[in-house]
Design a protein around this motif. Structure first.
Motif: not given
Ligand code: GTP
Ligand code: MG
Lengths: 710, 164
Positions: A422-447
């Motif tokens: 649960e924790e892991l899925m929640k974190f990566v979901d949040l990270s991906a969501y956060n990366g979506k700031k623009n229309r570019k490719n983005s990578v977010q490590f959880y922090s």
């Protein structure tokens, strides 16, 4: 020996024919028999030669390909594929033929494939029926969703909305609930009540359908909180188990209905009982763990695999991949193109991950990958780069238009970032969501900082919402000077935010957030209405000044914009000739058809249109010719170095002459010095804007300037 | 007697088998029984004083579970791409198959927009309609259920084949 062989061949339900003449298709029956074979070739006497003819047309046709095998020098064989033959006794035989060349022998083996046929029949029947059911579900949901949205978005004065809604949803064949933003009240149809009926045995107060759905989501979806707090939509499958006897599979769709302030006013929830479909699928083990579309493992299979690895304490990186703007893509190119994209994407990603890694489709446009045997970020980044490289190549629609997509990747490490599924899925979901700031490719490590940043965004958004309610915005005007007359003939309206604590805030610092959160529509409408008022005021003073206003990308695609604009024009009783819309080059390219429609509309009523920031992005001439435009505004970055930089000089000259060829006028932005100005004058630029004349100023000061110039 | 091979192609469950059944036997069944592999039916018709035997190749629909195989088209005098007007995806699949077939043969092709007894879920505007028409020699809106246009379609195709 031959007797044994014959037994084996009969057991395999085969007959072997030796080819005597490849040209006429004449064969001799050499081994095997059985009722079915006699039915197939009733005229073939034992050991007698006979010709394969139009009595068995499929086989006759197969001889063409078979002959190539038989006449070749090498040994070889070819299968015909399954076919159904109706015999003269009206029986159906399910057969396959194999042409064989083996050491100078030309053979034709015919196999009775009844078992294989029946197996294939059963599994494919099932699979195809499932495909069809999903297709139908999708259609029905889409239809009702659109219908409900259009009703809910009507102005509240039309007070019979509730009655209309109740009527519309009552006719749906599946459960429909429309809940208030906090889920405290809702309307539901009888299908919903029936679906969630728990029987009369239960003594305690039965739960409301909405509460059951929310509970299931909360328990089964790690991203539940994120969905609610970010007002996102979700669709997927939930399993409802309620002892003693209820086990239902539900396909649930969960959509927010937002107002102009991007606040959720209602939730629309659909629930379809897909237990039968699921049951069908589960009969087929492999399909149960497989995503129908991409044939990748599905969400459940992925979660199981995660559990397994965590139980074994094997470290890994978890990646969550989300396609940016997938919805938009789906709307633009169509649902089946969206499917095609998902399949292609899954293939590309699968091709670049290692066989020891595990990839699955875990949601509509979401994929998850477990990178095994990796324990440091550097290695993980290399793997991610391979994925990004693979999706950076263009994709193609069925009409062979090419397009590019970008993705947001969230990454987290087990055991470092989280210890449970649960924790892991929640974190990566949040990270991906956060990366979506623009229309570019983005990578977010959880922090931690990521968590903080997302908090900051939420605060700004809240403040903006407050600002709209409290009227904290102000429009400034920047004069535009017509070179020929050397007088102000136009002004660009520019928004400022008068924050009660932070003071004046520039648009660059809040417009992107407004754009992302959808608040831009409300802010944009304020700008339009205020611009109209100002234009009216200036006009009433006897000045002939056009005011131009900026449109953001979402406004261009907002279906209601033109209607709103017309209303403001009417309310203020102003001549549309005094108004201009400014759109950026990017919008014209990204949302071409929406832009074209809007711009034609506004020009029909007499407004003009200018292209902002020209030259910074795509500079595609093809759309300039096609779109209804009046002005090009050359971006300040070219003007800045115009005196020193020969390249910029050449570009500006070229743009001006090209624009004039297309009957467009040119405005130069960011003019600050006399040298720049004289270059522009010499090169027949039509108008200029910049600090050399004036900064953006308040309305009363602008009016003062106009009086002075009189 | 003239013999002509006609292939029925398209996505699964669009009604290929039903069209053949309606044409050959005059019956229709609501129950879906997916075709595996190939099944050939024959029907003889009379046209302009000629007797023509149509060999109707009913093939398994193309989807994830069965990829299109061009070799069954060898010797075909014409083919019918069947699509289901209640599923827009079947149109696109049909057009894809058409493109693939065009790489191996130039024989006459018909677009059958089937299930006309049910409401359509896609709207073709005129220009789209035209552009599809240009891809095919003929286009019919059929119903295997009511039989509407089924006979007409097959005999129009036969007529076309007789002339070419
Ligand atoms: N209402 C209606 N239903 C139809 C029509 N044609 C076919 N069907 C139904 O659609 C389903 C599929 O028909 P089939 O003829 O088996 O389709 P197919 O194209 O042969 O499918 P595959 O063999 O799987 O590729 C069946 O349930 C038919 O009853 C039609 O014209 N109208
Ligand atoms: Mg069939």
């Amino acid at each position: 020996m031959t007797q044994l062989l014959n037994k084996v061949i009969n057991a395999l339900e085969q007959i072997i024919l030796e080819v005597i003449d490849t040209n006429t298709g004449t064969v001799k029956w050499v081994e095997g028999d059985g009722e079915w074979a006699i039915d197939l070739f009733p005229n073939a006497g034992n050991q007698q030669a006979f010709a394969i003819n139009e009595e068995t047309p499929f086989l006759q046709d197969f001889l063409f390909d078979a002959t190539l095998i038989w006449q070749a020098a090498e040994n070889g064989k070819l299968r015909s594929g399954l076919w159904t033959e109706t015999t003269h006794t009206n029986k159906e035989l399910y057969l396959e033929a194999i042409a064989i060349k083996q050491d100078q022998h030309n053979l034709l083996v015919i196999t009775n494939q009844r078992e294989d046929f029946e197996f294939q029949q059963k599994t494919k029947q099932l699979a195809r029926e499932v495909l069809l059911s999903y297709d139908r579900l999708f259609l029905k949901n889409e239809y009702l969703h659109t219908r409900l949205l259009s009703i809910l978005k009507q102005p509240p004065e039309q007070s019979n909305i509730l009655t209309t809604l109740t009527k519309v949803i009552e006719n749906a064949e599946f459960a429909v609930l429309i809940a208030s933003s906090d889920f405290s009240t809702n309307i539901e149809n009888s299908a919903a009540i029936k679906l969630f009926d728990q029987g009369t045995l239960i003594s305690s107060q039965p739960s409301r359908p909405i509460d059951i759905i929310l509970r299931l989501m909360q328990n089964q979806l790690p991203e539940y909180e994120r969905i609610l707090s970010t007002n996102s939509s979700w669709d997927g499958e939930l399993c409802w188990i309620s002892p003693p006897s209820t086990l239902k599979w539900l396909k649930v769709a969960f959509y927010p209905v937002k107002n102009k302030l991007n606040e959720v006013e209602n939730w629309i929830i659909f629930a379809n009982d897909i237990s039968t479909i699921k049951h069908l699928i589960q009969r087929n083990e492999q399909l149960a763990l497989q995503d129908m579309l991409t044939e990748l493992p599905n969400r459940f299979s992925f979660l199981q695999m995660l559990e397994k690895h965590i139980a074994a304490k094997q470290p890994f990186y978890l990646l969550y991949i989300d396609i940016n703007d997938f919805r938009r893509h789906n709307e633009f190119y169509g649902h089946d193109q969206g499917d095609k994209l998902l399949i292609e994407l899954s293939k590309r990603i699968s091709a670049v991950v290692k066989t020891s890694d595990f990839i699955a489709r875990v949601g509509g446009d979401e994929f998850a990958i477990m990178l095994n045997n990796i324990d440091n970020q550097k290695a993980c980044k290399i793997a991610i780069q391979r994925i990004i490289d693979s999706i950076n190549k263009p994709f193609h629609t069925k009409k062979s238009e090419s397009f590019n997509i970008s993705i947001s990747i969230g990454a987290a490490n087990y055991p470092h970032d989280g210890q449970s599924v649960e924790e892991l899925m929640k974190f990566v979901d949040l990270s991906a969501y956060n990366g979506k700031k623009n229309r570019k490719n983005s990578v977010q490590f959880y922090s931690q900082s990521m968590k903080d940043a997302s908090h900051h965004l939420i605060i700004v958004e809240q403040n903006l919402r407050q600002a709209i309610k409290n009227n904290e915005f102000e429009l400034y005007l920047q004069p535009i000077i017509d070179i020929k007359t050397n007088r102000i003939n136009k002004a660009e309206a520019l928004i400022r935010w008068n924050h009660p604590e932070k003071g004046l805030i520039n648009p660059d610092d809040f417009i992107p957030i407004a754009e992302k959160s959808g608040l831009i529509i409300a802010i944009g409408e304020w700008v339009i209405s205020r611009t109209c008022q100002m234009a009216k005021q200036i006009c009433d003073l006897g000045f002939d000044i056009k005011i131009s206003m900026n449109l953001s990308p979402s406004q261009v695609t907002d279906n209601n914009l033109f209607a709103y604009l017309s209303t403001c024009i009417n309310d203020n009783k102003i001549n549309p000739r005094l108004l201009e819309l400014e759109v950026t080059e990017g919008v014209l390219v990204d949302d071409y058809s929406a832009a074209e429609k809007l711009l034609s509309n506004v020009r029909t009523i007499g407004m003009s249109v200018s292209v902002d920031d020209f030259g910074t992005g795509y500079s595609s001439l093809s759309y300039l010719k096609k779109l209804p435009l009046d002005f090009l505004k050359i971006d300040r970055s070219f003007i800045k170095e115009i005196v020193a930089d020969d390249n910029d000089k050449a570009i500006v000259r070229a743009v001006i002459s090209m624009a004039h060829n297309l009957n467009l006028c040119v405005t130069a932005e960011g003019v600050e010095t006399k040298e720049q100005l004289s270059f522009l004058v010499d090169n027949s630029c039509n108008s200029v804007q910049g600090y050399i004349f004036s900064r953006p100023i308040k309305l009363d000061y602008f009016i003062k300037l106009l009086h002075e110039q009189k | 007697m003239i013999q002509k091979k006609i292939c029925l192609l398209g996505a699964s469950s669009v009604g290929k088998t039903s069209l053949v059944k309606q044409f050959v036997e005059g019956i229709f069944s609501e129950k879906y029984l997916t075709t595996i592999g190939v099944k050939i039916d024959k029907k003889t018709i009379f046209l302009e004083n000629e007797e023509i035997q149509l060999m109707l190749w009913d093939m398994e629909g193309n989807d994830t579970y069965n990829v299109f195989q061009e070799r069954y088209l060898r010797g075909a005098a014409g083919y019918i791409i069947v699509v289901d007007q209640t599923r827009a995806t079947s149109l696109h699949e049909g057009l894809d198959i058409h493109t693939l077939v065009r790489q191996v043969t130039d024989c006459p092709a018909i677009l059958a927009i089937n299930k006309s007894d049910l409401p359509a879920t896609w709207n073709m505007d005129d220009s789209e309609n035209k552009s599809y028409q240009n891809l095919f020699d003929l286009q019919f809106s059929t119903s295997a259920k009511t039989g509407s246009n089924v006979e007409e379609m097959f005999s129009a195709l036969a007529k076309l084949l007789l002339r070419s």
